[in-house]
Design an enzyme around this catalytic site. Structure first.
Site, mmCIF file in Angstrom:
data_model
loop_
_atom_site.group_PDB
_atom_site.id
_atom_site.type_symbol
_atom_site.label_atom_id
_atom_site.label_comp_id
_atom_site.label_asym_id
_atom_site.label_seq_id
_atom_site.Cartn_x
_atom_site.Cartn_y
_atom_site.Cartn_z
ATOM 1 N N GLU A 9 -64.756 -23.777 16.498
ATOM 2 C CA GLU A 9 -64.669 -25.010 16.438
ATOM 3 C C GLU A 9 -65.872 -25.442 15.860
ATOM 4 O O GLU A 9 -66.300 -26.500 16.214
ATOM 5 C CB GLU A 9 -64.152 -25.858 17.685
ATOM 6 C CG GLU A 9 -62.891 -25.512 17.434
ATOM 7 C CD GLU A 9 -62.176 -27.054 18.802
ATOM 8 O OE1 GLU A 9 -62.698 -27.619 19.728
ATOM 9 O OE2 GLU A 9 -60.664 -27.339 18.315
ATOM 10 N N ASP B 217 -52.934 -25.901 21.819
ATOM 11 C CA ASP B 217 -54.601 -26.972 22.490
ATOM 12 C C ASP B 217 -53.534 -28.550 22.924
ATOM 13 O O ASP B 217 -53.238 -29.805 22.916
ATOM 14 C CB ASP B 217 -55.279 -27.943 21.669
ATOM 15 C CG ASP B 217 -56.166 -28.319 21.409
ATOM 16 O OD1 ASP B 217 -56.544 -28.155 23.412
ATOM 17 O OD2 ASP B 217 -56.767 -29.161 20.629
ATOM 18 N N GLU C 77 -55.954 -36.134 27.544
ATOM 19 C CA GLU C 77 -56.264 -36.077 25.970
ATOM 20 C C GLU C 77 -54.929 -36.113 25.055
ATOM 21 O O GLU C 77 -54.664 -37.490 24.065
ATOM 22 C CB GLU C 77 -56.918 -34.566 25.342
ATOM 23 C CG GLU C 77 -57.535 -34.889 23.931
ATOM 24 C CD GLU C 77 -58.126 -33.548 23.524
ATOM 25 O OE1 GLU C 77 -58.240 -32.681 24.577
ATOM 26 O OE2 GLU C 77 -58.389 -33.389 21.914
HETATM 27 C C1 GCU Z 1 -59.522 -29.919 22.079
HETATM 28 C C2 GCU Z 1 -60.611 -31.091 22.167
HETATM 29 C C3 GCU Z 1 -61.447 -30.468 22.028
HETATM 30 C C4 GCU Z 1 -62.103 -30.145 22.741
HETATM 31 C C5 GCU Z 1 -61.940 -28.696 22.373
HETATM 32 C C6 GCU Z 1 -62.055 -27.695 23.525
HETATM 33 O O1 GCU Z 1 -60.425 -29.482 20.433
HETATM 34 O O2 GCU Z 1 -59.347 -32.210 21.086
HETATM 35 O O3 GCU Z 1 -62.566 -32.333 21.948
HETATM 36 O O4 GCU Z 1 -63.726 -30.053 22.513
HETATM 37 O O5 GCU Z 1 -60.782 -29.150 23.096
HETATM 38 O O6 GCU Z 1 -61.329 -27.053 24.152
HETATM 39 O O7 GCU Z 1 -62.484 -26.534 23.352
#
Ligand code: GCU
Length: 836
Positions: free
Chosen positions: A297, A376, A404
């Site tokens: 990400e 996720d 979440e």
């Molecule tokens: C999810 C979450 C993010 C987090 C990511 C992770 O996508 O929405 O906020 O950073 O997981 O676990 O690294």
């Protein structure tokens, strides 16, 4: 003689106001009828350590505080054997007790408990093991369990950590309970009292490590001043045996250190990390280690330099190895720019693709931390196949306590049954039993390390997680990480007795609604493994199924006019099912052998596809959403039966949330049903979807200063339309005549509560005020969800038992505040017992 009388670290008894701060460690007085009449406690507590930072010392204090609170008896506390010769509650390490010899039957952190009238012995293999034994003993007496006991308790896995996603500015990613207790204004605050209290809660459920900062890490954590701050955090947690770790930003040598590179094989980078690590260990000699999110990400990582993920992990592993530290390296690595037009593309496959070929290349103090499912933290996923694909690598499972994708603590969802499903998932590696829990504990593949990481995200709110009932999730997480063989309902009952007392009615209601909560949430959010049908591009809270498809994130449902679901088979789909060992792969390859609850995870089927139950997929969707929302309506009603059984503060707070959840479950139900009805064109065979005989749409009311507005996504407003005031400095009215038969009704008003304002509303019947309220969920729930009119902000209030005559006039007035233009969606006038 050193004897301490009541020098207690924390309040002994339940605080007068039950604000949740003591969690399940309230030590509330045990009612007389729950005490044995001839209760014989030992005459003193003997905690064999004079070191105030030792968990054994803490155990002595905790026993003293607990017994005072629960039984109102003050036992003297001694630390040296010759100080007291009478009967004792003895707490010590086995080494201290047996003159240096550890007990053969005890694992690290394990404990032995021997309870007889007038004689209690609590021995830990380690100092924190002794503290765990003391907490176990206290939990028994707090629950009125005074029977003799002889037991040995060993943890199933050595790593029992929590993760906090706290940012240095004090915010928390996916935190729903206020600001950080660890960071403020880019530094570590002076007062770390809440940090100690958190460590106390964690120790009481066997947690031995915590990563204190966000996986999306800020390199500035590693300045000298912050390293000292981290040292103070470690000092605050050490008396509870909770070791701290930190998340690292892979690019730090460049961004913080000023080097030209962060290549993990570059000598200057290696020496930069070695130096930082040595500084950290100089201040925190017992630091647990590092957590790393790399090449995920948008985070930097070794792939930038064509190095492997193992090269990246091993860089840190070498740095912490001389200090006894470990590296938790996250497997959450995937490409978030995949092409939705490519029917073979599948984010769920990425973790195995990235990690399988690296098996055997990680140093033995690396543990690969794997989210429970391949996507996720969804409401239903199969266990990640990665658990079966890297047998020569230490692994840990990552669970999420912070909700979440599961209602963000504004919906009650007891998660232990979900976790149990995953932990008991049998991967059948080499056709042998291969439960996920045995893989992560190291038993299945004979790995030395492994265990659990739970993302908790407590904040400054006195309830820790933002909701009293959500704390059962933290409690159950720790207990399951210690022993995953335990029954989720039994854990819930322990938590309930400790949190609310042993009244059978309270126990019955909390158990009933909590155990019904995950199935209900799955029913009204997303069924058959289609995932939580939430808005994945925004806040991950309310409904927005369309957001999942046609973007690069790969959280796809592949819904179109004819069908739904990801074809993940080897024969015609993405090939994901082939990542499981043969027996499991074969089961998921075929629709016939795939269980219904994962059908749409593995297969794309027509809406008319007939399930094992005999229903079509689309009809099941409709029915499940109605059933889930109906179950949620029962939660506040059940809770109300506890009105005089629970202190007012907690009773009201929980009631407010359960009522909110009941209302929001209707938003979910209607949005999802409407969305799939619009997409498929297939009506609900029972005629409920889109037809609401007791509703009056706001747009159909006589409006003054209000105008019609669309919402996005459209299906999150009833009849696809809402109304808002014409400007943000005005007030207005919506009025309607009620043409219902005379009688008693519940009147609900659906509106939108946004970030950025607290509009004011009043509802009148024939000019008489029925209810006045504000769009202030941010105060009541601790957070709001959206700046827009959508499925996150949609909510309702209900006015009970309103006597209505045919022809009465209902008027709602709204006063704008900030950007909240007192939005209204509809009213419903519901005869007794009708849910809509
Ligand atoms: C999810 C979450 C993010 C987090 C990511 C992770 O996508 O929405 O906020 O950073 O997981 O676990 O690294």
């Amino acid at each position: 003689m050193r004897v301490s009388w009541g020098l207690l670290a924390f309040p002994a008894a339940a605080s007068a106001i039950e604000n949740g701060i003591n969690g399940w460690l309230r030590y509330a007085p045990l009612p007389n009828n729950e005490r044995p009449p001839n209760l014989r406690l030992p005459g003193a507590i003997m905690a064999l350590s004079t070191n105030k930072t030792s968990p054994v010392y803490t155990a002595g204090q905790e026993l003293q505080a607990g017994i005072k609170g629960i039984l109102n008896q003050t036992l003297p506390l001694y630390h040296e054997p010759d100080e007291w010769l009478g009967s004792t509650i003895l707490v010590a390490t086995t080494g201290e007790f047996h003159g240096g010899k550890p007990a053969a039957t005890l694992a690290d952190d394990g404990y032995l408990l021997h309870v007889r009238p007038g004689n209690v012995v609590i021995l830990g293999q380690t100092e924190r093991g002794a503290l765990y034994g003391a907490f176990d003993y206290l939990s028994r007496i707090a629950q009125g369990r005074f029977s003799d006991a002889d037991l040995i308790a060993n943890p199933d896995a050595p790593i029992r950590w929590v993760n906090q996603w706290d940012n240095m500015d004090g915010s928390i990613e996916r935190g729903y309970a206020g600001a950080s207790i660890f960071f403020r204004n880019n530094t570590i605050p002076k007062d770390l009292n809440r940090v100690s209290q958190y460590a106390r809660l964690l120790a009481s459920i066997g947690i031995n490590g915590i990563v204190v900062n966000n996986v999306n890490a800020n390199a500035n954590l590693l300045t000298d001043a912050n390293i000292d701050g981290l040292g103070r955090i470690a000092d605050a947690m050490r008396p509870y045996g909770v070791q701290i770790g930190i998340s690292l930003n892979f690019a730090s040598p460049q961004t913080l250190g000023g080097l030209s590179t962060f290549d993990p094989l570059d000598r200057s980078v290696i020496s930069w990390w070695t130096d930082k690590t040595n500084r950290l260990y100089r201040r925190i000699p017992d630091m647990a280690g590092y957590l790393v999110k790399a090449n995920s990400e948008g985070q930097a990582g070794p792939l930038t330099y064509n190095r492997t993920l193992a090269d990246g992990a091993n860089l840190f592993a070498k740095a912490v190895q001389p200090h006894g530290g470990i590296v938790m390296f996250r497997a959450f690595v995937y490409d978030n720019h995949i092409n939705p037009a490519d029917l073979k593309a599948d984010r769920a496959k990425h973790a195995v693709e990235f990690f399988k070929g690296l098996d055997g290349q990680f140093l033995d103090n690396v543990v690969v931390q794997i989210k429970y499912g391949p996507i996720d933290f969804q409401v239903r996923e199969p266990a990640s196949p990665l658990f079966a694909n890297i047998p020569q690598t230490n692994t840990a499972i990552e669970l999420q306590i912070t909700q979440e994708y599961l209602g963000q603590q504004s919906h009650l969802v007891y998660l232990a049954p979900l976790w149990e499903t995953i932990l008991n998932f049998d991967l059948r590696a080499d056709d042998q039993p291969s439960l996920v829990r045995d893989v992560v504990a190291g038993h299945r593949f004979s790995n030395k390390r492994g265990g659990y990481a739970g993302v908790v995200n407590v904040g400054t709110n006195t309830t820790w997680l933002g909701s009293h009932l959500a704390m059962s999730n933290l409690y159950a997480y720790g207990r399951l990480a210690w022993n995953p063989n335990q029954d989720p309902q039994a854990l819930l009952e322990d938590w309930t007795r400790l949190t609310f007392g042993s009244d059978p009615l309270v126990l019955g209601v909390v158990t009933e609604i909590s155990m019904a909560s995950w199935p209900a949430y799955e029913n009204y959010t997303g069924n058959f493994g289609i995932q939580t049908l939430t808005d994945i591009l925004y806040t991950h809270y309310g409904p927005n199924p369309a957001s999942q498809d046609n973007n690069g994130w790969g959280q796809w449902t592949r819904a179109d006019h004819n069908g739904i679901g990801m074809d993940r088979t080897v024969s015609t789909g993405t090939g994901f099912s082939g990542q499981y060992p043969a027996e499991v792969a074969e089961k998921f390859e075929s629709i016939e052998t795939t269980p219904d609850d994962l059908l749409l995870w593995f297969h794309h089927v027509n809406y008319t596809h007939v399930l094992k139950s005999g229903k079509s997929v689309i009809q099941h969707f409709y029915d499940a959403h109605y059933a889930g929302a109906e179950t949620a309506q029962t939660f506040p009603i059940a809770w109300e039966s506890l009105r005089n059984k629970i202190d007012t503060e907690r009773f009201n707070d929980v009631l407010f949330r359960l009522r909110y959840q009941a209302g929001h479950s209707i938003v979910w139900r209607d949005s999802i049903c409407q969305f799939y009805y619009n997409l498929s064109g297939i009506p609900d065979s029972t005629g409920r979807v889109g037809k609401h005989e007791y509703r009056i749409e706001a747009e159909a009311m006589a409006l003054k200063n209000y105008k019609l507005t669309g919402v996005n996504p459209v299906e999150t407003a009833s009849n696809l339309t809402a109304v808002v005031l014409v400007s943000n400095h005005t007030s207005g009215e919506a009025t309607t005549k009620l043409n219902f038969d005379s009688g008693k009704y519940d009147v609900t008003i659906n509106y939108f509560d946004l970030i950025g304002g607290k509009a004011h509303y009043k509802a009148f019947l024939n000019g008489k005020l029925l209810l006045e309220w504000a769009g202030d969920l941010e105060d009541k729930l601790g957070h709001t969800f959206s700046t827009k009119l959508d499925g996150h902000s949609a909510t309702r209030v209900t006015i009970r038992d309103v006597q209505i005559q045919k022809g009465d006039v209902l008027k709602i007035t709204g006063v704008a505040d900030g950007n909240e233009l007192a939005p209204l969606d509809y009213i419903a006038v519901l005869p007794q017992g009708v849910v809509d």
